[in-house]
Design a protein around this motif. Structure first.
Motif, PDB file in Angstrom:
ATOM      1  N   VAL A   1       0.852  -1.202   0.000  1.00 37.79           N
ATOM      2  CA  VAL A   1       0.000   0.000   0.000  1.00 37.79           C
ATOM      3  C   VAL A   1       0.886   1.250   0.000  1.00 37.79           C
ATOM      4  O   VAL A   1       0.649   2.199  -0.760  1.00 37.79           O
ATOM      5  CB  VAL A   1      -0.941   0.001   1.230  1.00 37.79           C
ATOM      6  CG1 VAL A   1      -1.679   1.328   1.364  1.00 37.79           C
ATOM      7  CG2 VAL A   1      -1.932  -1.155   1.138  1.00 37.79           C
ATOM      8  N   THR A   2       1.930   1.235   0.809  1.00 44.02           N
ATOM      9  CA  THR A   2       2.823   2.396   0.877  1.00 44.02           C
ATOM     10  C   THR A   2       3.503   2.618  -0.466  1.00 44.02           C
ATOM     11  O   THR A   2       3.551   3.730  -0.989  1.00 44.02           O
ATOM     12  CB  THR A   2       3.899   2.167   1.976  1.00 44.02           C
ATOM     13  OG1 THR A   2       3.217   1.843   3.180  1.00 44.02           O
ATOM     14  CG2 THR A   2       4.774   3.393   2.167  1.00 44.02           C
ATOM     15  N   GLU A   3       4.009   1.536  -1.048  1.00 40.93           N
ATOM     16  CA  GLU A   3       4.723   1.657  -2.325  1.00 40.93           C
ATOM     17  C   GLU A   3       3.808   2.220  -3.416  1.00 40.93           C
ATOM     18  O   GLU A   3       4.238   2.999  -4.267  1.00 40.93           O
ATOM     19  CB  GLU A   3       5.265   0.275  -2.731  1.00 40.93           C
ATOM     20  CG  GLU A   3       6.359   0.376  -3.776  1.00 40.93           C
ATOM     21  CD  GLU A   3       6.777  -0.989  -4.306  1.00 40.93           C
ATOM     22  OE1 GLU A   3       6.311  -2.024  -3.769  1.00 40.93           O
ATOM     23  OE2 GLU A   3       7.548  -1.009  -5.283  1.00 40.93           O
ATOM     24  N   ALA A   4       2.531   1.821  -3.353  1.00 44.17           N
ATOM     25  CA  ALA A   4       1.584   2.280  -4.381  1.00 44.17           C
ATOM     26  C   ALA A   4       0.948   3.622  -4.002  1.00 44.17           C
ATOM     27  O   ALA A   4       0.042   4.097  -4.684  1.00 44.17           O
ATOM     28  CB  ALA A   4       0.493   1.234  -4.570  1.00 44.17           C
ATOM     29  N   GLU A   5       1.424   4.206  -2.895  1.00 40.53           N
ATOM     30  CA  GLU A   5       0.888   5.475  -2.383  1.00 40.53           C
ATOM     31  C   GLU A   5      -0.616   5.393  -2.146  1.00 40.53           C
ATOM     32  O   GLU A   5      -1.366   6.324  -2.433  1.00 40.53           O
ATOM     33  CB  GLU A   5       1.245   6.638  -3.328  1.00 40.53           C
ATOM     34  CG  GLU A   5       2.749   6.810  -3.449  1.00 40.53           C
ATOM     35  CD  GLU A   5       3.148   7.964  -4.359  1.00 40.53           C
ATOM     36  OE1 GLU A   5       2.274   8.741  -4.765  1.00 40.53           O
ATOM     37  OE2 GLU A   5       4.340   8.059  -4.660  1.00 40.53           O
ATOM     38  N   GLY A   6      -1.039   4.229  -1.634  1.00 39.41           N
ATOM     39  CA  GLY A   6      -2.443   4.060  -1.264  1.00 39.41           C
ATOM     40  C   GLY A   6      -2.723   4.753   0.050  1.00 39.41           C
ATOM     41  O   GLY A   6      -1.812   5.222   0.730  1.00 39.41           O
ATOM     42  N   GLU A   7      -4.014   4.788   0.408  1.00 39.05           N
ATOM     43  CA  GLU A   7      -4.400   5.564   1.579  1.00 39.05           C
ATOM     44  C   GLU A   7      -5.356   4.748   2.458  1.00 39.05           C
ATOM     45  O   GLU A   7      -6.292   4.120   1.940  1.00 39.05           O
ATOM     46  CB  GLU A   7      -5.127   6.819   1.065  1.00 39.05           C
ATOM     47  CG  GLU A   7      -5.373   7.869   2.080  1.00 39.05           C
ATOM     48  CD  GLU A   7      -6.291   8.980   1.522  1.00 39.05           C
ATOM     49  OE1 GLU A   7      -6.627   9.877   2.283  1.00 39.05           O
ATOM     50  OE2 GLU A   7      -6.699   8.903   0.338  1.00 39.05           O
ATOM     51  N   PHE A   8      -5.101   4.728   3.758  1.00 40.65           N
ATOM     52  CA  PHE A   8      -6.071   4.170   4.703  1.00 40.65           C
ATOM     53  C   PHE A   8      -6.862   5.339   5.289  1.00 40.65           C
ATOM     54  O   PHE A   8      -6.271   6.268   5.827  1.00 40.65           O
ATOM     55  CB  PHE A   8      -5.367   3.444   5.858  1.00 40.65           C
ATOM     56  CG  PHE A   8      -4.736   2.129   5.452  1.00 40.65           C
ATOM     57  CD1 PHE A   8      -5.538   1.038   5.098  1.00 40.65           C
ATOM     58  CD2 PHE A   8      -3.356   1.957   5.454  1.00 40.65           C
ATOM     59  CE1 PHE A   8      -4.970  -0.181   4.736  1.00 40.65           C
ATOM     60  CE2 PHE A   8      -2.781   0.742   5.091  1.00 40.65           C
ATOM     61  CZ  PHE A   8      -3.586  -0.324   4.733  1.00 40.65           C
TER      62      PHE A   8
END
Ligand SMILES: C[S@@+](CC[C@H](N)C(=O)[O-])C[C@H]1O[C@@H](n2cnc3c(N)ncnc32)[C@H](O)[C@@H]1O
Length: 275
Positions: free
Chosen positions: A219-226
């Motif tokens: 998620v971090t690598e893909a710049e996703g968001e929680f």
């Protein structure tokens, strides 16, 4: 869940009528036993209809075959055992805010329940396909008439490379115990440039087992968001689990294992050919 012996006796009593979408018990039960019967029937989706012409538990699916299997096994699949917690409308609303479903977007709901999310995606004029493991809920989904296709299957068994076209949007609220697996698998059905929005238990943001850590790294690598949801966002569905929304955009050529990524992987055959 095991069917209590006295409840089993009531349901297998020759006078009990199990037919079509209803179960009728035309004899008197004491209050405590009635409560136990009612609890079970409600848990499998029944609703008491006390009108004179009905006076039966009515189900949103044909109950006969399902109930025969339950009575033979002496147990029933509890909605909670299967992780069925319908997404409440305010959460669906927030999901759609993040997903921006546009007219004609293809949308996959891979654990669609009875369509709380799918119905709203269809209302945005998305072209919605649903997968659902539970035959009763798949029947309800078909009856809603909102999906282009309803597949009754274990989503984790479906091959992302067997689909004709990957999806613009994936909207999901998977069973919480297998949330990481479901989201990772769902990415394989998403277009490069697509967006996935998932409801997940908040524990995915801090659990330290290897699979969850690997998931957060992705998620971090893909710049996703929680995005944190209100504490009691699922109270109406019978759980106090705290939840988050995950929003992932699949940039073309990015790190997510989207449908395109799967297609770009060399096959066994390609490997042989290069030797
Ligand atoms: C948390 S509920 C959410 C239902 C629906 N997505 C909603 O938001 O209202 C999870 C659903 O996933 C279904 N399910 C569980 N395991 C599944 C699997 N392996 N494949 C497809 N559906 C599954 C359950 O039957 C249940 O309906």
């Amino acid at each position: 869940m095991k069917i209590p012996t006295d409840v089993l006796e009531v349901l297998t009593d020759g006078r009990t009528i199990i037919s079509g979408d209803r179960i009728q018990i035309p004899f008197q039960l004491d209050a405590a036993l009635y409560q136990r019967v009612n609890t079970m029937l409600k848990d499998v989706g029944g609703r008491w209809d006390g009108r004179k012409a009905v006076r039966a538990h009515v189900f949103p699916y044909p109950v006969e075959e399902f109930m025969r299997a339950c009575l033979a096994a002496g147990e029933w699949p509890s909605r909670y055992e299967q992780g069925w917690y319908p997404t409440p409308p305010p959460v669906v609303f927030e999901m759609l805010e993040h997903a921006s479903v546009r007219v004609g977007h293809t949308v996959l709901e891979p654990s669609a329940g009875t369509g709380a999310i799918a119905e709203k995606a269809a209302a945005e004029l998305g072209i919605v396909d649903c997968v659902e493991i539970d035959a009763r809920r798949a029947h309800v989904l078909r009856g809603l008439g909102i999906a282009r296709k309803v597949t009754e299957a274990d989503f984790l068994d479906l091959d992302p490379l067997a689909i004709d076209e990957p999806y613009d949007r994936i909207l999901m609220n998977p069973p919480f115990e297998q949330a990481v697996e479901h989201v990772t698998h769902a990415l394989g059905f998403m277009k490069d440039g697509g967006t996935l929005v998932a409801v997940l238990p908040e524990s995915v943001t801090w659990r330290v087992d290897r699979a969850t850590e690997r998931f957060r790294a992705m998620v971090t690598e893909a710049e996703g968001e929680f995005v944190r949801l209100p504490d009691r966002a699922f109270a109406a569905s019978g759980t106090s689990v705290t939840t988050v929304l995950l929003v992932l955009d699949g940039e073309p050529g990015g790190p997510l294992h989207t449908h395109g990524w799967h297609q770009r992987q060399p096959t066994q055959l390609d490997l042989f050919e290069t030797v």
